[in-house]
Scaffold this motif. Structure first.
Motif, mmCIF file in Angstrom:
data_model
loop_
_atom_site.group_PDB
_atom_site.id
_atom_site.type_symbol
_atom_site.label_atom_id
_atom_site.label_comp_id
_atom_site.label_asym_id
_atom_site.label_seq_id
_atom_site.Cartn_x
_atom_site.Cartn_y
_atom_site.Cartn_z
ATOM 1 N N ASN A 191 0.824 -1.210 0.000
ATOM 2 C CA ASN A 191 0.000 0.000 0.000
ATOM 3 C C ASN A 191 0.863 1.266 0.000
ATOM 4 N N PHE A 192 1.941 1.249 0.778
ATOM 5 C CA PHE A 192 2.840 2.398 0.847
ATOM 6 C C PHE A 192 3.472 2.669 -0.517
ATOM 7 N N ARG A 193 3.873 1.615 -1.196
ATOM 8 C CA ARG A 193 4.504 1.773 -2.505
ATOM 9 C C ARG A 193 3.505 2.362 -3.515
ATOM 10 N N ASP A 194 2.275 1.833 -3.519
ATOM 11 C CA ASP A 194 1.273 2.295 -4.489
ATOM 12 C C ASP A 194 0.883 3.754 -4.256
ATOM 13 N N VAL A 195 0.758 4.151 -3.001
ATOM 14 C CA VAL A 195 0.250 5.486 -2.684
ATOM 15 C C VAL A 195 1.377 6.506 -2.557
ATOM 16 N N CYS A 196 2.366 6.175 -1.757
ATOM 17 C CA CYS A 196 3.382 7.170 -1.389
ATOM 18 C C CYS A 196 4.503 7.301 -2.405
ATOM 19 N N ILE A 197 4.933 6.196 -2.977
ATOM 20 C CA ILE A 197 6.058 6.249 -3.910
ATOM 21 C C ILE A 197 5.575 6.524 -5.333
ATOM 22 N N ASP A 198 4.564 5.766 -5.770
ATOM 23 C CA ASP A 198 4.109 5.908 -7.150
ATOM 24 C C ASP A 198 3.290 7.170 -7.382
ATOM 25 N N GLN A 199 2.659 7.724 -6.338
ATOM 26 C CA GLN A 199 1.753 8.859 -6.559
ATOM 27 C C GLN A 199 2.172 10.112 -5.777
ATOM 28 N N ASP A 200 2.249 10.032 -4.456
ATOM 29 C CA ASP A 200 2.443 11.247 -3.670
ATOM 30 C C ASP A 200 3.899 11.707 -3.644
ATOM 31 N N ARG A 201 4.791 10.854 -3.185
ATOM 32 C CA ARG A 201 6.246 11.061 -3.137
ATOM 33 C C ARG A 201 6.702 12.110 -2.119
ATOM 34 N N LEU A 202 5.799 12.807 -1.453
ATOM 35 C CA LEU A 202 6.198 13.767 -0.426
ATOM 36 C C LEU A 202 6.044 13.140 0.959
ATOM 37 N N VAL A 203 6.693 12.007 1.149
ATOM 38 C CA VAL A 203 6.561 11.276 2.407
ATOM 39 C C VAL A 203 7.926 10.769 2.859
ATOM 40 N N HIS A 204 7.999 10.541 4.159
ATOM 41 C CA HIS A 204 9.144 9.868 4.760
ATOM 42 C C HIS A 204 8.588 8.798 5.683
ATOM 43 N N LEU A 205 9.137 7.589 5.593
ATOM 44 C CA LEU A 205 8.663 6.476 6.413
ATOM 45 C C LEU A 205 9.653 6.222 7.544
ATOM 46 N N THR A 206 9.139 6.251 8.784
ATOM 47 C CA THR A 206 9.945 5.943 9.958
ATOM 48 C C THR A 206 9.352 4.712 10.630
ATOM 49 N N VAL A 207 10.140 3.640 10.690
ATOM 50 C CA VAL A 207 9.707 2.399 11.327
ATOM 51 C C VAL A 207 10.503 2.224 12.612
ATOM 52 N N VAL A 208 9.818 2.171 13.736
ATOM 53 C CA VAL A 208 10.455 1.927 15.033
ATOM 54 C C VAL A 208 10.151 0.480 15.412
ATOM 55 N N TYR A 209 11.196 -0.360 15.368
ATOM 56 C CA TYR A 209 10.992 -1.800 15.557
ATOM 57 C C TYR A 209 11.477 -2.228 16.941
ATOM 58 N N PHE A 210 10.592 -2.913 17.670
ATOM 59 C CA PHE A 210 10.906 -3.407 19.012
ATOM 60 C C PHE A 210 11.303 -4.886 18.942
ATOM 61 N N GLY A 211 12.429 -5.216 19.590
ATOM 62 C CA GLY A 211 12.881 -6.602 19.642
ATOM 63 C C GLY A 211 13.790 -6.964 18.490
ATOM 64 N N LYS A 212 14.306 -8.173 18.551
ATOM 65 C CA LYS A 212 15.231 -8.646 17.527
ATOM 66 C C LYS A 212 14.585 -9.627 16.555
ATOM 67 N N GLU A 213 13.601 -10.372 17.028
ATOM 68 C CA GLU A 213 12.955 -11.357 16.168
ATOM 69 C C GLU A 213 12.164 -10.647 15.065
ATOM 70 N N GLY A 214 12.496 -10.922 13.818
ATOM 71 C CA GLY A 214 11.834 -10.305 12.675
ATOM 72 C C GLY A 214 12.489 -9.027 12.199
ATOM 73 N N LEU A 215 13.467 -8.514 12.942
ATOM 74 C CA LEU A 215 14.107 -7.260 12.557
ATOM 75 C C LEU A 215 14.832 -7.391 11.224
ATOM 76 N N ALA A 216 15.544 -8.496 11.037
ATOM 77 C CA ALA A 216 16.291 -8.686 9.785
ATOM 78 C C ALA A 216 15.348 -8.724 8.587
ATOM 79 N N GLU A 217 14.194 -9.343 8.758
ATOM 80 C CA GLU A 217 13.235 -9.429 7.646
ATOM 81 C C GLU A 217 12.671 -8.052 7.300
ATOM 82 N N VAL A 218 12.380 -7.246 8.313
ATOM 83 C CA VAL A 218 11.871 -5.896 8.072
ATOM 84 C C VAL A 218 12.933 -5.053 7.376
ATOM 85 N N LYS A 219 14.191 -5.180 7.830
ATOM 86 C CA LYS A 219 15.291 -4.425 7.226
ATOM 87 C C LYS A 219 15.470 -4.825 5.769
#
Length: 537
Positions: free
Chosen positions: A286-314
Motif C-alpha cells: 500500500n505504501f509503494r502504491d500510494v506514497c512512492i508511485d503517486q504522492d512522493r512527499l513522504v518519509h517512512l519511519t519504522v520503530v521496531y521493538f525486539g530482535k525477532e523479525g528485525l532482519a526481515e523488516v530491514k
C-alpha cells in the motif's frame, strides 16, 4: 256591606280583563316577531293576501347590507383602538428599557454586543473558528462530519445505520449545496483588497467550479451554529483553496478564504512495530502504491521493538530502496518491550530537519492518496491537529462467509454497515506537527502496552488552545486482524482491548446469526422435514 263591595269587585273585574287583553297583545306580537321567513320561492302574502313585490325584497336586502356594513365598521374601529393601545404599550416598555439601560451604564455606551454584527462575531469566536476551546474530556468535543459532492460520511448514522450515504433529505442536500456555492462565490469573487500582490496589482486566479470541490467538513453546535470547512483544488495541482464558512443559525458568513500550498509539505509516517512481518509486507504494498508511485512527499519511519523479525523488516526496506529508488525511510531498532507510545515518541524525536507534519500510523492501516492531502489540509502548526475517525473492517471470513474465498483487499474497502464501522472510540491515527507534539508534552511514557496513551494525548490537545479536527474520512481503513489481549495489561487496558476485539469481529446482525446458528440450523431441518413429509403424502 253589599253596596260597598260591589264597586270593588267591578274594579277587580276590569283589572283582570285589562291584564288578559295585555297578555293577548303581547302573545300576538311575539308570534309576529318569531314567525320564520317563508321560502324565497314562495309568494309571501300580507293581510290582504297579495304577494310582496320586488321593491320589498330590495328594501330587505339593503337593510341587511347596511347592518353588515355597520358591524364591519364597528370591528374596524375596535381593531384600530387595539393597535393604538398596543403601540402605546410598546413605546412605554421601550422607554422603560432605555431608562434601565442608562441606569446600568451611566456613561451612555451601547450594550455589549451592541448590534447584530458584533453578536455574530461573538458566535464565531465561541465556535472554535480562530482558536480552540478548552474542553474537560473527549466526550465534550463535537466531531465534524465529512462530505463530498455525492456522499456524506457520518458518525451519527440514525435509523439507517449507514456510515456512508447520499444526502437523501432535501433540507440537508440543499444545505450542503448552498455551502459549496457560497464557497465558490467567496473564491471567485474576492472582496476589495483580496487577491492583490504587494504592489496592489490584482493577481489573476483560476475560476473554480463545482467540479473542483474536493471535500468538506461541517459540524453543528446547538448554541452557536454550523461551521463549514471547504476545500477546492484543480486536478493535478498542489495549490488548494480553503474556505471557512459559519452559519450562526442564520445566513452564511464569510470567515476566511486562504490559499493552501501543499507542494512542499512532507509527511513523516511513523509506524511502531513488533513482529507481524507478513502484515508489514502488506503495508509496504500500500505504501509503494500510494506514497512512492503517486504522492512522493513522504518519509517512512519504522520503530521496531525486539530482535525477532528485525532482519526481515530491514531486508524488505532495502528491497524497496533498490527497486523503487526510494531512500526516504528510517529504521530505528529498539531492544525494549513493545510500547506504541514509546515507539511514536522515538520516531518523532528522531527527525532532525526542523518541523514536520507527522502521521501516527499502525501497520494494519490502509490509506489512499486522497487521505494524505486531507492530512495536510486539516493541520497547521500551533493552530490545529487532525484526529480522523478510521473505518474499521470486520472479519472477512464472516462478512464473506458465503463465498469460497474473500475478495482482494482493494475490493473490501467499502463503507457498508455489514462490512465495517466507524472506529469512533479510537484515537491512535492522527496527523499533527512535530512542534505541537513536543510542546504538548508527547505521550505518557509510563503507559505500556495497548490503548490508553492515545487517549491521554488526545485529552491534552482538548485542554489546550489548539483546534482539534475530529471527523470520519473516506480514505482511511483499519484492516481486520486477530487480536490478542495479553494478561500483562492493566484491568482498564484489558477491558478496552476486549471491547475493541468484540466490535472488530462482525456487525450486530452477523454476530446474531453466529450466536443463534444452532436455532437457525434446527429450524431449517424442521422445514426440510415438513417439506419431505408433504411430498411423500
Amino acid at each position: 256591606m253589599a253596596r260597598r263591595g260591589w264597586p270593588l269587585q267591578g274594579r277587580l273585574r276590569w283589572l283582570f280583563l285589562g291584564t288578559f287583553l295585555l297578555l293577548v297583545f303581547l302573545l300576538f306580537a311575539y308570534l309576529l316577531e318569531c314567525t320564520p321567513p317563508a321560502d324565497s320561492g314562495l309568494a309571501l302574502t300580507g293581510l290582504g293576501s297579495e304577494p310582496y313585490g320586488k321593491d320589498y325584497y330590495q328594501a330587505v336586502l339593503q337593510e341587511q347590507e347596511e347592518r353588515h356594513l355597520n358591524r364591519a365598521a364597528s370591528l374596524k374601529r375596535q381593531i384600530a383602538q387595539l393597535k393604538q393601545e398596543l403601540q402605546d404599550m410598546s413605546e412605554k416598555l421601550k422607554a422603560l428599557q432605555e431608562k434601565r439601560d442608562l441606569e446600568a451604564r451611566p456613561d451612555g455606551r451601547d450594550p455589549d454586543p451592541g448590534d447584530l454584527l458584533e453578536y455574530l462575531h461573538a458566535q464565531i469566536d465561541k465556535a472554535e473558528v480562530n482558536a480552540g476551546a478548552r474542553l474537560p474530556s473527549e466526550y465534550a468535543l463535537v466531531p465534524f462530519e465529512s462530505f463530498t459532492s455525492t456522499k456524506v460520511y457520518q458518525l451519527e448514522m440514525g435509523l439507517t445505520r449507514h456510515p456512508e450515504e447520499k444526502p437523501v433529505r432535501k433540507d440537508r442536500r440543499d444545505e450542503l449545496t448552498e455551502a459549496v456555492e457560497a464557497g465558490l462565490d467567496v473564491i471567485n469573487n474576492p472582496a476589495e483588497g483580496e487577491g492583490q500582490d504587494e504592489d496592489g496589482m490584482t493577481v489573476q486566479k483560476p475560476v473554480y467550479t463545482e467540479g473542483d470541490f474536493i471535500e468538506g467538513l461541517y459540524r453543528t453546535e446547538r448554541d452557536k451554529g454550523t461551521l463549514y470547512e471547504l476545500f477546492f483544488g484543480k486536478e493535478g495541482s498542489t495549490d488548494f483553496q480553503r474556505v471557512t464558512l459559519f452559519r450562526p443559525f442564520g445566513p452564511l458568513m464569510k470567515v476566511a478564504s486562504t490559499s493552501v500550498d501543499t507542494a512542499a509539505t512532507i509527511i513523516n509516517i511513523i509506524v511502531p512495530l513488533s513482529g507481524r512481518t507478513e502484515t508489514f509486507q502488506q503495508f509496504l504494498v500500500n505504501f509503494r502504491d500510494v506514497c512512492i508511485d503517486q504522492d512522493r512527499l513522504v518519509h517512512l519511519t519504522v520503530v521496531y521493538f525486539g530482535k525477532e523479525g528485525l532482519a526481515e523488516v530491514k531486508s524488505s526496506l532495502e528491497k524497496m530502496f533498490i527497486k523503487e529508488s526510494f531512500s526516504n525511510y528510517t529504521l530505528i531498532p529498539v531492544n525494549e518491550e513493545f510500547s506504541r507510545g514509546r515507539g511514536l515518541d522515538i520516531g518523532a524525536h528522531a527527525w532532525k530537519k526542523g518541523d514536520v507534519l507527522m502521521f501516527f500510523c499502525d501497520v494494519d492501516i490502509y490509506f489512499t492518496p486522497e487521505f494524505l492531502n486531507t492530512c495536510r489540509l486539516n493541520t497547521a502548526p500551533n493552530k490545529r491537529v487532525f484526529y480522523p475517525v478510521v473505518f474499521s473492517l470486520y472479519n472477512p471470513a464472516i462478512v464473506y462467509g458465503n463465498l469460497e474465498l474473500a475478495p482482494p483487499i482493494e475490493q473490501q474497502l467499502i463503507h457498508k454497515k455489514d462490512a465495517g464501522f466507524w472506529r469512533d472510540f479510537g484515537f491512535g491515527m492522527t496527523c499533527q506537527y512535530r512542534s505541537d507534539f513536543l510542546n504538548i508534552g508527547g505521550f505518557d511514557l509510563e503507559v505500556k502496552g495497548w490503548g490508553v496513551e492515545d487517549v491521554h494525548l488526545y485529552r491534552k490537545y482538548l485542554r489546550s488552545d489548539l483546534i482539534v479536527i475530529r471527523t470520519p474520512v473516506s480514505g482511511l481503513f483499519h484492516l481486520w486482524h486477530e487480536k490478542q489481549c495479553a494478561d500483562e495489561l492493566t484491568p482498564e487496558q484489558y477491558r478496552m482491548c476486549i471491547q475493541s476485539k468484540a466490535m472488530n469481529e462482525a456487525s450486530h446482525s452477523h454476530l446474531g446469526m453466529l450466536v443463534f446458528r444452532h436455532e437457525i440450523e434446527s429450524h431449517l431441518r424442521k422445514q426440510a422435514y415438513k417439506t419431505k413429509s408433504k411430498a411423500e403424502d
